[in-house]
Design a protein around this motif. Structure first.
Motif, mmCIF file in Angstrom:
data_model
loop_
_atom_site.group_PDB
_atom_site.id
_atom_site.type_symbol
_atom_site.label_atom_id
_atom_site.label_comp_id
_atom_site.label_asym_id
_atom_site.label_seq_id
_atom_site.Cartn_x
_atom_site.Cartn_y
_atom_site.Cartn_z
ATOM 1 N N GLN A 72 89.390 -31.030 16.647
ATOM 2 C CA GLN A 72 89.073 -32.444 16.848
ATOM 3 C C GLN A 72 88.647 -33.119 15.549
ATOM 4 O OE1 GLN A 72 89.908 -34.963 18.837
ATOM 5 N NE2 GLN A 72 88.879 -34.090 20.630
ATOM 6 N N VAL A 81 91.093 -36.481 16.707
ATOM 7 C CA VAL A 81 90.741 -37.867 16.414
ATOM 8 C C VAL A 81 90.167 -38.017 15.007
ATOM 9 C CG1 VAL A 81 88.377 -37.755 17.280
ATOM 10 C CG2 VAL A 81 89.646 -39.918 17.446
ATOM 11 N N GLY A 129 96.123 -43.663 25.471
ATOM 12 C CA GLY A 129 95.998 -44.373 24.209
ATOM 13 C C GLY A 129 96.363 -45.838 24.336
ATOM 14 N N THR A 261 87.339 -40.615 26.367
ATOM 15 C CA THR A 261 87.628 -41.945 25.829
ATOM 16 C C THR A 261 86.334 -42.694 25.544
ATOM 17 O OG1 THR A 261 89.761 -42.073 26.994
ATOM 18 C CG2 THR A 261 88.750 -44.151 26.311
ATOM 19 N N MET A 264 84.566 -41.058 22.475
ATOM 20 C CA MET A 264 85.225 -41.345 21.200
ATOM 21 C C MET A 264 84.985 -42.783 20.758
ATOM 22 S SD MET A 264 88.862 -39.329 21.474
ATOM 23 C CE MET A 264 88.909 -37.541 21.574
ATOM 24 N N VAL A 275 88.256 -46.861 16.833
ATOM 25 C CA VAL A 275 89.233 -45.936 17.395
ATOM 26 C C VAL A 275 90.443 -46.724 17.865
ATOM 27 C CG1 VAL A 275 89.654 -44.204 19.172
ATOM 28 C CG2 VAL A 275 87.428 -44.316 18.063
ATOM 29 N N ALA A 279 94.851 -42.992 17.422
ATOM 30 C CA ALA A 279 93.782 -42.022 17.194
ATOM 31 C C ALA A 279 93.218 -41.506 18.515
ATOM 32 C CB ALA A 279 92.681 -42.646 16.348
ATOM 33 N N LEU A 280 93.068 -42.410 19.503
ATOM 34 C CA LEU A 280 92.580 -41.985 20.814
ATOM 35 C C LEU A 280 93.541 -40.988 21.443
ATOM 36 C CD1 LEU A 280 90.682 -42.167 23.240
ATOM 37 C CD2 LEU A 280 91.960 -44.175 23.996
ATOM 38 N N ASP A 282 95.555 -38.994 19.895
ATOM 39 C CA ASP A 282 95.446 -37.744 19.151
ATOM 40 C C ASP A 282 94.219 -36.949 19.592
ATOM 41 O OD1 ASP A 282 97.688 -38.520 17.798
ATOM 42 O OD2 ASP A 282 96.659 -39.080 15.950
ATOM 43 N N GLY A 283 93.102 -37.663 19.837
ATOM 44 C CA GLY A 283 91.897 -36.986 20.288
ATOM 45 C C GLY A 283 92.049 -36.385 21.675
#
Length: 476
Positions: A72, A81, A129, A261, A264, A275, A279-280, A282-283
């Protein structure tokens, strides 16, 4: 001609000196250790596993916590992320896993369902995302507030001695927790800059210095722990795939993605790195990969650990490499069970005193975000009020949904997911859906949680002309 100055590195990407990396990283590990080992203890205990199997689950969990954190924070390709986020086993999966494990399927059925849910999270990550626009400050601030407030009972239970302890609520336990709290506050107020950033670690060390001579700490498990332990794939047998188990864990996957979510976005707010949808995704994809690895290496679904969100806000240490260092420490604890046993000997009241500051910081961060929201002449106050109320119901009344179906309990027993879903739904109802009753007294703004899809506000002629002129200037 002078050369241009190199662009400054964002604090999230900065690498502190080695000594600070170790101290800050250890602080994150101590903040989340009790929560990290709780899930394997609860699930294994419910299944009446022998002590050797319980110890194996714990070391496997610590190892995968470290690997998941590294994925992560450091990231590779489209996984991670790349923010200071600790990973740990989610409590949202505890009830379904206990039902699967005690219902005849055992650990192989749990791990089969975990693997499928992890794959589903990887596939659904891009979809989540694209939903980021439905998380304006009205929603994110509410969710961050709920995260912090819902964690405070955890700190309270730790301060009292830990749930199930024989001396729960004893004055000595609360006194030790209060002492740690005072040390943390004193270090933050009077300590030098570096020491104030490891105030939680300083408080835990001071608490241990008092706890050991007073007999609060039990190091009996250290001698029994082995020096080396390696988790091997499918240690408890090849996974089995039962449709009922898989369906229940798919519901858990949606809950995990909702909670992650919120976490993050909270860390993005605290670190001043917004974010974005990519990027979200990806996390969330990293969460899915870690969950798949958990099913393979004998542990459980992984998510962002809200406990450590408060630590980032309290210490103002925003480097993701600090949390990556914490992930490396967890890997060592997973490979060296004796070290893990030393950390496990920290008394619950010591962790409770530190937790009160950290979790309260999360709630305060939510209030800070909500301070940017416009509550005048709209329904935003209703959105916050109802969302917090729904989020606190399972925290204040843990058995409130006991008579509901298992899938409903899986979603609503977590105050974080219940409050998050409510905030999203109410923001859509009041601020996004066309034709709803509006009470706006001025232009809508994104910071107020209003949607660009809302009905347009009719401006007075003078203001409208000014707006047209401003738009002409912006177009050049």
């Amino acid at each position: 001609m002078a050369s241009a100055a190199p662009p400054s590195r964002h604090p999230v990407d900065a690498v502190p000196p080695l000594a600070q990396l170790g101290a800050f990283g250890l602080q994150h590990v101590l903040a989340m250790y009790a929560g990290a080992v709780a899930v394997p203890l609860i699930v294994g205990g419910a299944m009446n596993l022998p002590p050797a199997d319980l110890a194996y689950l714990i070391t496997a969990d610590l190892l995968l916590c470290g690997i998941a954190t590294l994925i992560q924070c450091v990231g590779f390709w489209r996984f991670g992320v790349r923010l200071p986020i600790m990973q740990g086993c989610t409590f949202a999966a505890v009830s379904p896993m206990v039902l699967i494990g005690t219902g005849g399927g055992g650990l192989p059925a749990i791990y089969g369902a975990v693997i499928v849910s992890g794959l589903a999270m990887i596939l659904l990550a891009p979809v989540f995302g694209r939903l980021l626009r439905f998380f304006p400050p009205l929603v994110t601030g509410t969710v961050i507030l709920i995260i912090g407030v819902s964690l405070l009972p955890v700190a309270g239970n730790w301060s009292a001695g830990g749930v199930g302890s024989d001396d729960f609520g004893a004055p000595g336990n609360l006194g030790l927790a209060g002492f740690v709290l005072l040390v943390v506050l004193a270090v933050q107020r009077f300590g030098p800059a570096f020491l104030s950033r490891i105030a939680v670690l300083a408080g835990i060390v001071a608490g241990m210095a008092v706890a050991v001579p007073l007999g609060f700490a039990d190091f009996g498990g250290v001698g029994d722990a082995s020096w080396l332990g390696v988790s091997t794939p499918f240690h408890f047998g090849a996974p089995t795939f039962e449709w009922a188990a898989v369906l229940s864990m798919l519901v858990v996957a949606l809950v995990i993605m909702t909670e992650t979510t919120g976490d993050m976005i909270a860390v993005g707010e605290l670190t001043d790195r917004r974010v974005e949808p990519r990027a979200l995704a990806d996390g969330l994809r990293a969460d899915g990969l870690s969950t798949v690895l958990g099913g393979v290496f004998n542990t459980f679904p992984y998510t962002a650990f809200a406990q450590n969100v408060g630590l980032v806000g309290m210490t103002r240490v925003r480097s993701r490499w600090v949390v990556a260092t914490a992930g490396g420490i967890l890997v060592l604890l997973g490979l060296l069970p004796k070290l893990g046993a030393v950390v496990a000997s920290i008394p619950a009241p010591v962790l409770g005193g530190a937790g009160l500051v950290m979790f309260g910081t999360v709630a305060a961060s939510g209030l800070r975000t909500l301070a940017t929201v416009d509550f005048r002449g709209n329904h935003n106050l209703t959105v916050v009020a109802v969302s917090v109320a729904v989020g606190m119901l399972p925290v204040g009344v843990p058995e409130i949904y006991a008579e509901f179906p298992d899938w409903f309990q899986t979603v609503m027993d977590s105050g974080i997911s219940a409050g998050c879903l409510t905030a999203i739904a109410l923001n859509l109802l009041f601020n996004h859906l066309p034709g709803g009753k509006r009470e706006l007294s001025g232009p809508a703004s994104d910071s107020a949680g209003e949607s660009t899809l809302a009905e347009p506000v009719v401006l007075p002629p003078q203001r409208a002309e000014k707006t047209v002129e401003e738009a002409r200037i912006e177009r050049g």
